[in-house]
Design a protein around this motif. Sequence first.
Motif, short mmCIF file in Angstrom:
data_model
loop_
_atom_site.label_atom_id
_atom_site.label_comp_id
_atom_site.label_asym_id
_atom_site.label_seq_id
_atom_site.Cartn_x
_atom_site.Cartn_y
_atom_site.Cartn_z
N LEU A 65 0.82 -1.21 0.00
CA LEU A 65 0.00 0.00 0.00
C LEU A 65 0.86 1.26 0.00
O LEU A 65 0.53 2.25 -0.68
CB LEU A 65 -0.94 0.01 1.21
N ALA A 66 1.96 1.23 0.74
CA ALA A 66 2.85 2.39 0.77
C ALA A 66 3.49 2.62 -0.60
O ALA A 66 3.58 3.76 -1.07
CB ALA A 66 3.92 2.22 1.83
N ILE A 67 3.89 1.55 -1.25
CA ILE A 67 4.48 1.67 -2.59
C ILE A 67 3.44 2.16 -3.59
O ILE A 67 3.72 3.02 -4.43
CB ILE A 67 5.10 0.33 -3.04
N TRP A 68 2.22 1.65 -3.47
CA TRP A 68 1.14 2.07 -4.37
C TRP A 68 0.84 3.56 -4.18
O TRP A 68 0.66 4.29 -5.14
CB TRP A 68 -0.09 1.23 -4.10
N GLY A 69 0.82 4.00 -2.93
CA GLY A 69 0.62 5.43 -2.66
C GLY A 69 1.73 6.28 -3.23
O GLY A 69 1.49 7.37 -3.75
N TYR A 70 2.96 5.79 -3.13
CA TYR A 70 4.10 6.53 -3.68
C TYR A 70 3.97 6.65 -5.19
O TYR A 70 4.26 7.71 -5.76
CB TYR A 70 5.41 5.83 -3.31
N GLN A 71 3.55 5.57 -5.85
CA GLN A 71 3.37 5.61 -7.30
C GLN A 71 2.24 6.56 -7.69
O GLN A 71 2.33 7.26 -8.69
CB GLN A 71 3.10 4.22 -7.85
N LEU A 72 1.17 6.58 -6.89
CA LEU A 72 0.07 7.50 -7.18
C LEU A 72 0.50 8.95 -6.99
O LEU A 72 -0.01 9.84 -7.67
CB LEU A 72 -1.12 7.20 -6.27
N SER A 73 1.41 9.20 -6.08
CA SER A 73 1.84 10.58 -5.85
C SER A 73 2.62 11.13 -7.03
O SER A 73 2.75 12.34 -7.18
CB SER A 73 2.68 10.67 -4.58
#
Length: 63
Positions: free
Chosen positions: A15-23
């Motif tokens: 989830l943290a990696i996915w959030g980073y990619q979305l940012s």
Amino acid sequence: MKIISIALIVIGIGLAIWGYQLSGSIGSQLTQAVTGADTDKVMTFYISGAISFFVGIYLYTKN
């Protein structure tokens, strides 16, 4: 219980990696440039990832 804790750790990291990619998306960068803050969706991924990760670590070390 160890399997659940390891799953929570992996989900939290994901989830943290996915959030980073979305940012890094165009819409998120535009919102960040205008408001100076990340979008709510990105922050939700960061927070839920951190909670999942730390709950997984706690459950893993508790046993």
